[in-house]
Design a protein around this motif. Structure first.
Motif, PDB file in Angstrom:
ATOM      1  N   ASN A 222       1.553  -2.095   6.320  1.00 30.60           N
ATOM      2  CA  ASN A 222       1.835  -0.831   5.655  1.00 30.60           C
ATOM      3  C   ASN A 222       2.505  -1.117   4.306  1.00 30.60           C
ATOM      4  N   GLN A 223       1.911  -0.611   3.219  1.00 31.23           N
ATOM      5  CA  GLN A 223       2.422  -0.848   1.872  1.00 31.23           C
ATOM      6  C   GLN A 223       3.220   0.371   1.406  1.00 31.23           C
ATOM      7  N   ILE A 224       4.490   0.125   1.072  1.00 33.11           N
ATOM      8  CA  ILE A 224       5.402   1.185   0.673  1.00 33.11           C
ATOM      9  C   ILE A 224       5.911   0.885  -0.728  1.00 33.11           C
ATOM     10  N   ASP A 225       5.649   1.768  -1.679  1.00 29.73           N
ATOM     11  CA  ASP A 225       6.168   1.602  -3.036  1.00 29.73           C
ATOM     12  C   ASP A 225       7.662   1.874  -3.060  1.00 29.73           C
ATOM     13  N   ILE A 226       8.378   1.068  -3.802  1.00 32.70           N
ATOM     14  CA  ILE A 226       9.813   1.290  -3.972  1.00 32.70           C
ATOM     15  C   ILE A 226      10.120   1.347  -5.467  1.00 32.70           C
ATOM     16  N   GLN A 227      11.107   2.131  -5.799  1.00 37.29           N
ATOM     17  CA  GLN A 227      11.441   2.392  -7.197  1.00 37.29           C
ATOM     18  C   GLN A 227      12.091   1.177  -7.836  1.00 37.29           C
ATOM     19  N   MET A 228      11.547   0.789  -8.987  1.00 33.16           N
ATOM     20  CA  MET A 228      12.114  -0.329  -9.740  1.00 33.16           C
ATOM     21  C   MET A 228      12.914   0.194 -10.912  1.00 33.16           C
ATOM     22  N   GLU A 229      13.961  -0.537 -11.269  1.00 37.85           N
ATOM     23  CA  GLU A 229      14.716  -0.243 -12.473  1.00 37.85           C
ATOM     24  C   GLU A 229      14.895  -1.538 -13.247  1.00 37.85           C
TER      25      GLU A 229
END
Length: 344
Positions: A222-229
């Motif tokens: 399962n591929q889950i996008d996570i917020q990058m900063e």
């Protein structure tokens, strides 16, 4: 006893660890022959490159031999070899071959090579006697141009593939989790070894892990996008010098309930980092990838500075690119850290 470490989805060098098996519709690859040739390994490409020319030379060599045989040029050539004086008079008197100086299949094969690669040694030439020979000459030239265009284009594309440029885009071997601005952050370092820049560079991150839905459906990857900063805001980066990219572990993060005590128990956790951009010198879009497993994430450490000002310019020491130092970091999850702050 430690559980067996699961296979990577993406390797440290960016290669995807996925094997495609039992593909029944193999004909789809032939519908895009050029891409198929570009995707082949170099030995296979060079073999096809060589065989395409050899087969075309042999095919048209056989055609030229058949034309000479049907016109009687082979018998006339034999007579020329046996009786030179009579042959000279006969050739001047009226017999004109379709192609001069073809005596056997070997000479027809040599003439085929001369036609296709446009090398004229002066010993063999097409005459006006046979319109079919002129037609074959035109067809072979067109076929030779098509083969040259396809094969040279294929070799050019293989030598200028985007992943070659990605070899000089580097990621830190380990990622770290430490405090930044009072919040737990997942951090990694990315850099570019070349002076030519990556234009419109963007970076994104995904967590790949095994999950199960409420209905009992198991999703192995399962591929889950996570917020990058990053220091310049958003996903776009100005990669003129190495940057530390970080992800704030908040309530929307898949890492929200991970602590240093249970981090290495998440064998199914893999964080994939993808860097994309346009190569300044060629205009080709390139992509560099890497991944971090649970045992490649260091808790309570921070990357050491590697950029310093020397003699009026900035200097980057790549020998310290992946070096880290320990820093005070809470040994709790991001959830517990936020709850403690709310109580205080």
């Amino acid at each position: 006893r430690a559980r067996e470490r699961r296979a990577r989805f993406v390797g440290k060098n960016g290669a995807c660890n996925v094997a495609h098996k039992n593909i029944r519709e193999q004909g789809r690859f032939l519908q895009d022959v050029f891409t198929t040739l570009v995707d082949l390994k170099w030995p296979h490409t060079l073999l096809i490159f060589t065989m395409s020319f050899l087969c075309s030379w042999l095919l048209f060599g056989m055609v030229w031999w058949l034309i000479a045989f049907a016109h009687g040029d082979l018998d006339h050539s034999t007579r020329l070899q046996r009786e030179p004086a009579e042959a000279a008079a006969g050739s001047a008197g009226g017999f004109v071959p379709c192609v001069t100086s073809i005596h056997s299949f070997t000479s027809a094969f040599l003439f085929s090579i001369e036609v296709q690669v446009t090398i004229g040694f002066g010993g063999r030439m097409v005459t006006e006697e046979c319109p079919a020979a002129i037609l074959v000459l035109i067809v072979q030239n067109i076929v030779g141009l098509v083969i040259n265009a396809i094969m040279l284009g294929c070799i050019f594309m293989k030598t200028s593939q985007a992943h070659r440029r990605a070899e000089t885009l580097i990621f830190s071997k380990h990622a770290v989790i430490a405090l930044r601005e009072g919040r737990l952050c997942f951090m990694l370092r990315v850099g570019d070894l070349r002076k030519s820049m990556i234009i419109s560079a963007t970076i994104r991150m995904q967590v790949v892990k095994k999950t199960a839905s409420l209905e009992g459906e198991v999703v192995p990857l399962n591929q889950i996008d996570i917020q990058m900063e990053n220091p310049v805001g958003g996903n776009s980066i100005f990669l003129v010098s190495p940057l530390i990219i970080y992800h704030v572990i908040d309530k929307n993060s898949p890492l929200y309930d991970i602590s240093p005590t249970n981090l290495h128990h998440h064998e199914d956790l893999e964080i994939i980092v993808i860097l994309e951009g346009v190569v300044e010198t060629t205009g080709i879009t390139t992509q560099a990838r890497t991944s971090y497993l649970a045992d490649e994430i260091l808790w309570g450490q921070r990357f050491v500075p590697i950029v310093a000002e020397e003699d009026g310019r900035y200097s980057v020491d790549y020998s310290k690119f992946g070096n880290t130092v320990k820093v005070p970091t809470p040994s709790c999850t991001a959830r517990q850290l936020e709850e403690d702050k709310s109580i205080m």
